[in-house]
Scaffold this active site. Structure first.
Site, mmCIF file in Angstrom:
data_model
loop_
_atom_site.group_PDB
_atom_site.id
_atom_site.type_symbol
_atom_site.label_atom_id
_atom_site.label_comp_id
_atom_site.label_asym_id
_atom_site.label_seq_id
_atom_site.Cartn_x
_atom_site.Cartn_y
_atom_site.Cartn_z
ATOM 1 C CB THR A 194 39.473 30.107 38.486
ATOM 2 O OG1 THR A 194 39.221 30.777 39.726
ATOM 3 C CG2 THR A 194 40.966 29.907 38.314
ATOM 4 C CG ASP A 202 41.622 37.669 48.495
ATOM 5 O OD1 ASP A 202 41.163 38.748 48.073
ATOM 6 O OD2 ASP A 202 40.952 36.857 49.157
ATOM 7 C CB SER A 260 41.503 32.962 41.138
ATOM 8 O OG SER A 260 41.895 31.606 41.148
ATOM 9 N NE ARG A 261 38.078 34.474 47.429
ATOM 10 C CZ ARG A 261 37.398 35.303 48.198
ATOM 11 N NH1 ARG A 261 38.030 36.047 49.088
ATOM 12 N NH2 ARG A 261 36.091 35.409 48.097
ATOM 13 C CE LYS A 308 21.751 41.610 40.604
ATOM 14 N NZ LYS A 308 21.753 41.283 39.163
ATOM 15 C CB THR A 348 11.528 36.517 43.041
ATOM 16 O OG1 THR A 348 11.861 36.948 41.723
ATOM 17 C CG2 THR A 348 12.708 35.779 43.626
ATOM 18 C CE1 TYR A 393 28.488 42.090 42.677
ATOM 19 C CE2 TYR A 393 26.303 42.051 41.680
ATOM 20 C CZ TYR A 393 27.677 41.915 41.567
ATOM 21 O OH TYR A 393 28.237 41.624 40.349
ATOM 22 C CE LYS A 419 31.393 44.616 40.126
ATOM 23 N NZ LYS A 419 32.764 44.095 39.844
#
Length: 328
Positions: free
Chosen positions: A13, A61, A36-37, A127, A190, A135, A139
């Site tokens: 979603t 989940d 999805s939750r 990343k 930033t 994070y 991953k």
């Protein structure tokens, strides 16, 4: 390959999931299960797809293996999108990021093998390459689990697809900048030299299908993506707005943030081939005979790494991609 097949989309979603499902329907699948939750997002998505009878929404989940096992019954393909994605959230709550991004991915692997799923496609992030925050680290671990799963004695094939930022997704800098311009008359940057990879969601999903159909199993497909300076992106949005005298605040790099993102690290480049104009492919250090034979005709990459500071888009090119994505 997908026609008349049953597909499960974890985290379905979200922005990626919505576009993935939209394009999946063009392949005439038998059923798409959206796992999805978020009950509210499921309800909204169901309405937006006009209660399409091929879509089956499942509250669940990825942290709960039993729910995944039930959702995977009779599934042919899994697109694993579910993840905690926001860097500050993962920094503040690393245990939650670990449970969703790492343990959740292993649950997907176990469920897929148990249910004899044909293929699992894991969506990863720039990343994960030489990670500097939790994070990215989580991953990267998920990538390793997926690639390792392909060495197990199972018919299920596993592949990773790694990409950079996708324009307009939930929490995207595009939405943040546009909101700041409209409501505050200023934006926060930033660092003036910060760069990022960007692609529209439609193009990113098309590349996902390309890798899905052309992969053998055990690879990490790395998207070739245009990049730009964040300040140039911000300036294009300012120039395209009807707000005058917009200020720019320099905020400083947040903990775990990189000045330039990396899609391919120096270490990874040693086992990477140039697949075509749209992809690099990182091959596992321990390759099956099938992988060796399939990729023997491809040339190793001729670069040290692939980061977002190179071949930057001009402001005109940024404007063009924003117009293509209907953001301005």
């Amino acid at each position: 390959m997908i026609k008349n097949r049953t597909i499960l989309v974890t985290g379905g979603t979200g922005s990626w999931g919505y576009e993935l499902v939209r394009q999946l329907l063009d392949f005439e699948p038998r059923e798409i299960r959206i796992f999805s939750r978020n009950e509210s997002n499921q309800f909204t998505m169901k309405q937006e797809f006009d209660n399409n009878p091929k879509l089956h929404f499942i509250i669940g989940d990825v942290k709960e293996k039993d729910a995944l096992l039930e959702a995977c019954q009779g599934v042919d393909y899994i697109f694993h999108l579910a993840a905690l994605k926001h860097v500050p959230v993962c920094e503040d709550q690393p245990i939650e990021a670990l449970k969703t991004n790492v343990i959740g991915t292993q649950n997907v692997i176990d469920a897929a093998i148990s249910c004899n799923v044909h293929s699992v496609v894991n969506i990863s992030t720039d990343k994960a390459s030489n990670p500097s925050n939790f994070y990215g680290l989580s991953k990267a671990m998920a990538e390793r689990l997926i690639i390792h799963a392909n060495t197990l004695n199972t018919k299920t094939r596993f592949v990773c697809i790694r990409g950079g930022n996708v324009l307009g997704t939930n929490g995207s800098v595009i939405h943040v900048f546009k909101k700041q311009i409209k409501e505050k008359g200023k934006i926060g940057i930033t660092d003036l030299n910060m760069t990022r990879f960007f692609l529209t969601i439609e193009e990113a999903i098309k590349l996902v299908f390309k890798a899905t159909f052309e992969s053998i199993g055990g690879e990490i497909f790395v998207m070739k993506m245009p990049s730009c300076k964040i300040i140039d992106l911000a300036q294009v949005l300012i120039d395209s707005s009807d707000v005058e005298n917009v200020d720019v605040d320099i905020l400083g790099i947040r903990p775990g943030e990189k000045l330039h993102e990396l899609l391919l690290s120096e270490y990874e480049s040693k086992t990477t081939i140039t697949f075509d104009d749209e992809y690099f492919v990182i091959l596992p250090t321990s390759q099956s005979e099938e992988l060796k034979e399939h990729y023997s005709k491809y040339k190793p990459v001729n670069l040290l790494n692939y980061n977002s500071s190179k071949e930057l888009m001009s402001k005109d090119e940024i404007k063009e991609i924003l117009q293509k994505g209907r953001f301005i």
